[in-house]
Design an enzyme around this catalytic site. Sequence first.
Site, PDB file in Angstrom:
ATOM      1  N   HIS A 185      -1.528   6.180 -10.280  1.00 39.14           N
ATOM      2  CA  HIS A 185      -1.224   4.749 -10.191  1.00 39.14           C
ATOM      3  C   HIS A 185      -2.469   3.878 -10.127  1.00 39.14           C
ATOM      4  O   HIS A 185      -2.377   2.664 -10.231  1.00 39.14           O
ATOM      5  CB  HIS A 185      -0.332   4.490  -8.966  1.00 39.14           C
ATOM      6  CG  HIS A 185       1.054   5.025  -9.139  1.00 39.14           C
ATOM      7  ND1 HIS A 185       2.127   4.232  -9.471  1.00 39.14           N
ATOM      8  CD2 HIS A 185       1.539   6.284  -9.082  1.00 39.14           C
ATOM      9  CE1 HIS A 185       3.212   4.980  -9.580  1.00 39.14           C
ATOM     10  NE2 HIS A 185       2.883   6.235  -9.346  1.00 39.14           N
ATOM     11  N   ASP A 389      -8.104  -2.751 -10.722  1.00 43.83           N
ATOM     12  CA  ASP A 389      -6.716  -2.512 -10.318  1.00 43.83           C
ATOM     13  C   ASP A 389      -6.065  -1.605 -11.362  1.00 43.83           C
ATOM     14  O   ASP A 389      -6.223  -1.845 -12.565  1.00 43.83           O
ATOM     15  CB  ASP A 389      -5.972  -3.860 -10.284  1.00 43.83           C
ATOM     16  CG  ASP A 389      -4.849  -3.878  -9.262  1.00 43.83           C
ATOM     17  OD1 ASP A 389      -4.364  -2.805  -8.898  1.00 43.83           O
ATOM     18  OD2 ASP A 389      -4.453  -4.988  -8.841  1.00 43.83           O
TER      19      ASP A 389
HETATM   20  C1  GDG Z   1      -0.761   0.473  -6.855  1.00 42.94           C
HETATM   21  C2  GDG Z   1      -1.958   0.165  -7.757  1.00 42.94           C
HETATM   22  C3  GDG Z   1      -0.383  -0.394  -9.593  1.00 42.94           C
HETATM   23  C4  GDG Z   1       3.349  -7.884  -2.438  1.00 42.94           C
HETATM   24  N1  GDG Z   1       3.520  -8.736  -1.427  1.00 42.94           N
HETATM   25  C5  GDG Z   1       4.732  -8.524  -0.930  1.00 42.94           C
HETATM   26  C6  GDG Z   1       5.332  -7.528  -1.657  1.00 42.94           C
HETATM   27  N2  GDG Z   1       4.449  -7.139  -2.591  1.00 42.94           N
HETATM   28  C7  GDG Z   1       4.723  -6.125  -3.608  1.00 42.94           C
HETATM   29  C8  GDG Z   1       4.666  -6.748  -4.964  1.00 42.94           C
HETATM   30  C9  GDG Z   1       4.342  -5.567  -5.863  1.00 42.94           C
HETATM   31  C10 GDG Z   1       3.582  -4.645  -4.921  1.00 42.94           C
HETATM   32  O1  GDG Z   1       3.723  -5.132  -3.605  1.00 42.94           O
HETATM   33  C11 GDG Z   1       2.102  -4.619  -5.212  1.00 42.94           C
HETATM   34  O2  GDG Z   1       1.879  -3.889  -6.374  1.00 42.94           O
HETATM   35  P1  GDG Z   1       0.527  -3.943  -7.172  1.00 42.94           P
HETATM   36  O3  GDG Z   1       0.730  -3.255  -8.454  1.00 42.94           O
HETATM   37  O4  GDG Z   1       0.101  -5.329  -7.338  1.00 42.94           O
HETATM   38  O5  GDG Z   1      -0.579  -3.232  -6.276  1.00 42.94           O
HETATM   39  P2  GDG Z   1      -0.725  -1.907  -5.329  1.00 42.94           P
HETATM   40  O6  GDG Z   1       0.058  -1.997  -4.102  1.00 42.94           O
HETATM   41  O7  GDG Z   1      -2.193  -1.785  -5.108  1.00 42.94           O
HETATM   42  O8  GDG Z   1      -0.184  -0.683  -6.214  1.00 42.94           O
HETATM   43  C12 GDG Z   1      -1.583  -0.869  -8.790  1.00 42.94           C
HETATM   44  C13 GDG Z   1       0.746   0.045  -8.681  1.00 42.94           C
HETATM   45  O9  GDG Z   1       0.294   0.995  -7.717  1.00 42.94           O
HETATM   46  C14 GDG Z   1       1.896   0.668  -9.472  1.00 42.94           C
HETATM   47  O10 GDG Z   1       1.467   1.756 -10.218  1.00 42.94           O
HETATM   48  O11 GDG Z   1       0.057  -1.471 -10.383  1.00 42.94           O
HETATM   49  O12 GDG Z   1      -2.669  -1.096  -9.640  1.00 42.94           O
HETATM   50  O13 GDG Z   1      -3.076  -0.254  -6.999  1.00 42.94           O
HETATM   51  O14 GDG Z   1       5.496  -4.950  -6.292  1.00 42.94           O
HETATM   52  O15 GDG Z   1       5.897  -7.338  -5.217  1.00 42.94           O
HETATM   53  N3  GDG Z   1       6.566  -7.090  -1.421  1.00 42.94           N
HETATM   54  C15 GDG Z   1       7.253  -7.672  -0.410  1.00 42.94           C
HETATM   55  N4  GDG Z   1       6.702  -8.649   0.349  1.00 42.94           N
HETATM   56  C16 GDG Z   1       5.464  -9.103   0.125  1.00 42.94           C
HETATM   57  O16 GDG Z   1       4.983  -9.982   0.816  1.00 42.94           O
HETATM   58  N5  GDG Z   1       8.498  -7.268  -0.168  1.00 42.94           N
END
Ligand code: GDG
Length: 779
Positions: A185, A389
């Site tokens: 990921h 990222d």
């Molecule tokens: C890893 C990789 C890759 C955020 N704030 C809240 C909340 N979120 C949720 C978002 C989104 C998730 O968290 C964050 O996903 P990201 O992809 O931006 O980043 P990582 O957590 O670092 O994830 C990344 C991912 O895995 C998938 O393969 O894209 O690059 O680092 O879904 O919506 N959710 C809630 N409240 C919040 O305040 N409920």
Amino acid sequence: MNSSNLIVISNRLPFTLKRGPDGSLCRVPAAGGLVTAVAPVVIETNGTWIGWAGPGLSEGELIPESLPSDRSPTAGLKSGQIRPVNLTDWEFQMYYNGCCNATLWPLFHSMPDKAIFNQTYWLAYKTVNQKFAQATLNDLRKNHSNSDTVGIVWIQDYHLLLAATIIRQAASAENLNCKICFFLHIPFPTWDMVKILPWNREVIQALLDCDLVGFHVDDYCLNFVDCCRRGLGCKVEPGTKGTYRVNKGGRCIRVMPHPISIPFSRFEDLADKAEQTLCSDTQVILGVDRLDYTKGLVNRFKAFEILLSTHPEYINNVVLLQVAVPSRTDVQEYQELKDMMDQLVGRINGKFSTAYWSPIRYIYGSLSHSQLAGIYRDSDVGLITPLRDGMNLVAKEFVACRTRKPGVLILSPFAGAGEMMKEALLVNPYELETVAETIHRALQMPENEREARMNALRSKERVNNVEQWMAKFIQAISELIQEDGKEISPSDSLLVQAEDFQGCLGDFIEDGFSLALLLDFDGTLSPLVSNPKDAALPSATKDILVRLSQLPNVFIGIVSGRGVEDVMSKVGIPGITYAGNHGLNIIHPDQSTYNHPIPENLEERTQTLLRQIEKECCVFGATVENKGVIVTWHYRNVPTEKREPLISKVKNMVTKAGFKIGTAHCALESKPDLGWDKGKASMLILKNAFGKDWPQKVRVIYVGDDVTDEDAMRDLKGLGFSFKISSSTLSMTNADRILPGTDSVVKLLEWVEHTVVKRSGVDTEIELRVEQVQREVEI
Ligand code: GDG
């Protein structure tokens, strides 16, 4: 996936557990994209999910069934389909906070300065990977032993990089019908980064123990196959549909770009139903991230500060709304970042706030999905500027939620999403002035351009949703099963093939250079046997060594722990160099000798020790070998349960007698501390044979299996190329490559012969000389 079960392994289970007031546990569903897409397939194929249940689950406690009110994607997952892995507090601390988040996370995000390399973290990481692998194997044994149904093991993410090796070894030994897949990921960095990891070879090898490895984007695939090529000498070929095929030890590993996405329509629905929370009198720039240094929040805020300084017209009119979700709060880097952010927000707000307005609204906490959807929908600009990222799902969620008016997405090209979402405004987060100008451009963007860009983004993301991501995996795995059949290939992934030698040594053996082969004897040329006296050089190995010894410009040295006369008679080839006693005694082809100087009464002291060991410790099948100034005590034949006290006793005797302890395969050695070892001996042999400037004249290949060979491998690092014989790729070594056994040494020698003969065009005269030597040897 007909007649297959999906077995998912991830660090955490797809829900968390909460204890109610009556002490009973209940599931709290997680609503991430991965869970949304994968859980239905696990349910449909009657598969399994293996993961850590969190600190809430006590050892032996059962996973509760879902509540009747549960409408989440995991509701249909029966508790019998869940295999919780329990971790001790210490394991969690060392493996998760340590190795995963203080070592692998920063390094894989190309931030090596933030990475901590710690042996204890790594050992805990291995132990935990072992636990996950064992849980998987238990499942495979139950359902896929000699079975027609294939267990599709899908390992998720950087927490479990080593699990495939353990699963493959056991699965092939026990004939468990499975395919092993992996999805990362986070980014897979360049070889320059990966090689900083002291255990890089184990990681690459473990990924190659899979059948299918997926990364978000092509760049990460390229980085990975480059590591396979440069780190392990594998051959890489292009496959179909943008995939790669890595050949390792006769197996083919598919590597595919597999960009993850989001449940698009679910976010659209959420946005349609969400309440309005933002007031419309100011323009809102939105950031949503876990509070993580990779997400670029510091740079983002500094760029916003520049915007307010260079464009004062935004004062009172624009707000930066940042949701920073607390993350990994036990890790020091994250605590420091939190303090830094608090100060930065305070400073910028202090600098620009007016009586009715503050520039930054900073939420250190999380929102519900419905609240998130509302602010995604109603903000004006999505500012997503990670320094690095893997993908970034927030960018996609922002786009999915633009159901009312088109907003502008600003995106970093250093996120996987930046590779796919080209219609966003892409900006380098390190160029703060440019980020400020890009925000200005976004705030001023005419409606037509906003609409055109957002429509294009939305139509792509609608199709490339997470359901399609899952379908692509199923398609890839079905093709793989069809191509390979159902059998898991035997555990030959370590076996080095001729093409692998070409990959790692092809350029090393250069025209104009001689070639020196420095070879250990026991466990390298001759297979290990229970009594060292019975060791013998196999005839195939002897034949090839004889032929090589006759080639012009090929030099052979045998470097052994045995006494020099002993190893000479075991090998029995004239015209080559022999070094015995780990190099203390050397006999050159012209019969001249080197004997390392030893202090006067050393031999006497050694003999006293030898007698003592013989008297007190040669019991239960243990033997002692007299090598002059070295004494070797062998315990190969001692029953395992009787070894420990004997080992301690011998160690005590050796230390008391003032000698160093050396360890070898089921043996302890007493060695005088003479500052001499196989490494120093190898250097001397090369200098005597080729002169002081030997590195300019000769290419050196060293092969050994023993701890004592590590000295030579260390000293020759960069000057030569070394192979370690080991059945495990997980062993720490100074060698450049690992070979699985003495058979592969023969293959290596055959490849060397073939290559040297081809390059120098050796003629039949040599064949005649070989025949002559063979006759001499027989006599
Ligand atoms: C890893 C990789 C890759 C955020 N704030 C809240 C909340 N979120 C949720 C978002 C989104 C998730 O968290 C964050 O996903 P990201 O992809 O931006 O980043 P990582 O957590 O670092 O994830 C990344 C991912 O895995 C998938 O393969 O894209 O690059 O680092 O879904 O919506 N959710 C809630 N409240 C919040 O305040 N409920």
